[in-house]
Scaffold this motif. Sequence first.
Motif, PDB file in Angstrom:
ATOM      1  N   MET A 115      23.939 -18.650 -36.709  1.00 23.06           N
ATOM      2  CA  MET A 115      22.983 -19.370 -35.861  1.00 23.06           C
ATOM      3  C   MET A 115      21.746 -18.505 -35.622  1.00 23.06           C
ATOM      4  O   MET A 115      21.851 -17.332 -35.264  1.00 23.06           O
ATOM      5  N   ASN A 116      20.588 -19.078 -35.840  1.00 29.99           N
ATOM      6  CA  ASN A 116      19.314 -18.394 -35.601  1.00 29.99           C
ATOM      7  C   ASN A 116      18.310 -19.509 -35.336  1.00 29.99           C
ATOM      8  O   ASN A 116      17.660 -20.025 -36.232  1.00 29.99           O
ATOM      9  N   ILE A 117      18.242 -19.909 -34.068  1.00 32.14           N
ATOM     10  CA  ILE A 117      17.520 -21.136 -33.695  1.00 32.14           C
ATOM     11  C   ILE A 117      16.037 -21.053 -34.078  1.00 32.14           C
ATOM     12  O   ILE A 117      15.445 -22.040 -34.506  1.00 32.14           O
ATOM     13  N   ARG A 118      15.453 -19.843 -33.945  1.00 31.48           N
ATOM     14  CA  ARG A 118      13.998 -19.712 -34.205  1.00 31.48           C
ATOM     15  C   ARG A 118      13.646 -19.773 -35.681  1.00 31.48           C
ATOM     16  O   ARG A 118      12.526 -20.085 -36.044  1.00 31.48           O
ATOM     17  N   ARG A 119      14.599 -19.442 -36.530  1.00 37.40           N
ATOM     18  CA  ARG A 119      14.277 -19.238 -37.942  1.00 37.40           C
ATOM     19  C   ARG A 119      14.158 -20.558 -38.711  1.00 37.40           C
ATOM     20  O   ARG A 119      14.858 -21.523 -38.402  1.00 37.40           O
ATOM     21  N   ARG A 120      13.276 -20.579 -39.726  1.00 34.99           N
ATOM     22  CA  ARG A 120      13.225 -21.700 -40.681  1.00 34.99           C
ATOM     23  C   ARG A 120      13.302 -21.102 -42.075  1.00 34.99           C
ATOM     24  O   ARG A 120      12.426 -20.350 -42.500  1.00 34.99           O
ATOM     25  N   VAL A 168      24.401 -28.193 -35.471  1.00 37.89           N
ATOM     26  CA  VAL A 168      23.153 -28.972 -35.531  1.00 37.89           C
ATOM     27  C   VAL A 168      21.977 -28.012 -35.775  1.00 37.89           C
ATOM     28  O   VAL A 168      21.136 -28.241 -36.645  1.00 37.89           O
ATOM     29  N   THR A 169      21.954 -26.900 -35.035  1.00 42.24           N
ATOM     30  CA  THR A 169      20.811 -25.967 -35.204  1.00 42.24           C
ATOM     31  C   THR A 169      20.859 -25.307 -36.588  1.00 42.24           C
ATOM     32  O   THR A 169      19.823 -25.003 -37.162  1.00 42.24           O
ATOM     33  N   ARG A 170      22.066 -25.088 -37.119  1.00 40.81           N
ATOM     34  CA  ARG A 170      22.148 -24.477 -38.465  1.00 40.81           C
ATOM     35  C   ARG A 170      21.614 -25.433 -39.531  1.00 40.81           C
ATOM     36  O   ARG A 170      20.928 -25.014 -40.461  1.00 40.81           O
ATOM     37  N   PHE A 171      21.937 -26.709 -39.415  1.00 37.52           N
ATOM     38  CA  PHE A 171      21.396 -27.683 -40.372  1.00 37.52           C
ATOM     39  C   PHE A 171      19.864 -27.596 -40.378  1.00 37.52           C
ATOM     40  O   PHE A 171      19.236 -27.715 -41.427  1.00 37.52           O
ATOM     41  N   ILE A 172      19.272 -27.394 -39.190  1.00 35.60           N
ATOM     42  CA  ILE A 172      17.813 -27.337 -39.097  1.00 35.60           C
ATOM     43  C   ILE A 172      17.291 -26.002 -39.652  1.00 35.60           C
ATOM     44  O   ILE A 172      16.405 -25.980 -40.504  1.00 35.60           O
ATOM     45  N   THR A 173      17.862 -24.889 -39.178  1.00 38.49           N
ATOM     46  CA  THR A 173      17.386 -23.562 -39.614  1.00 38.49           C
ATOM     47  C   THR A 173      17.411 -23.426 -41.125  1.00 38.49           C
ATOM     48  O   THR A 173      16.473 -22.912 -41.734  1.00 38.49           O
ATOM     49  N   TYR A 174      18.521 -23.865 -41.737  1.00 38.05           N
ATOM     50  CA  TYR A 174      18.722 -23.625 -43.181  1.00 38.05           C
ATOM     51  C   TYR A 174      18.372 -24.869 -44.018  1.00 38.05           C
ATOM     52  O   TYR A 174      18.670 -24.885 -45.213  1.00 38.05           O
TER      53      TYR A 174
END
Length: 215
Positions: A115-120, A168-174
Amino acid sequence: MGKPRLHIGDKNYSSWSMRPWLALRVGGVAFEEVLHPLPEMGGAKPAFGAISPNARVPALELEDVTIAESLAICEWAAEQNPSLWPKGSSDRALARSAASIMHSGFPNLRNDAPMNIRRRTDAARMTQAGLDDAAKVDELWSGWLKRSGGPFLFGDYSVADAMYAPVVTRFITYAIPRSAEADRYMNRMVAEPHMAAWIAAAEKETRQLPRSDIA
Ligand SMILES: N[C@@H](CCC(=O)N[C@@H](CS)C(=O)NCC(=O)O)C(=O)O
């Protein structure tokens, strides 16, 4: 007694902390939070042993006992506010099963995509096993949503949703490929006010963990 104290790690990185924090907040259970920086890989371990019986966060400090393990803390939250599990017995059993599947499962997704919410970034860095875990999560979400009719996995927001929130946040980050159904669920999850508040706080944090930010 004073308010229960939830010991958590950095909001950007500590996926296990996010889960009970959300359950307590959505359940309207008052608590204080105490944030402890997570250790660097190979770096000096912080004194989590003094906080929690399993030397990890999250931990919920009550007047007489300290509860370790995210799912056990969510269960305590649901004892304070039973609406955190669905009403019907089959639905409740299924939601508990969903939460347990997350608690003990998807190791490849967790390893490949911390998990790394800030990262894209993108999913090219993930192994096929990690992508297969993500596809399995998508299939499970879609099946539970179809059965319940939504808006959350088992109708109203439950501990099961809190347990899957970091995914959910991992789907977005990665930028992990997903179905339209999963995408709609994710949009509802990030718009949920308590999750939105956690994400906003994570985005304000400046501390970096090289193992997650550079790898
Ligand atoms: N199974 C535990 C996992 C907790 C966990 O691994 N927490 C991480 C932070 S997200 C931790 O405390 N790491 C500190 C360390 O490994 O020393 C739970 O569900 O709470």
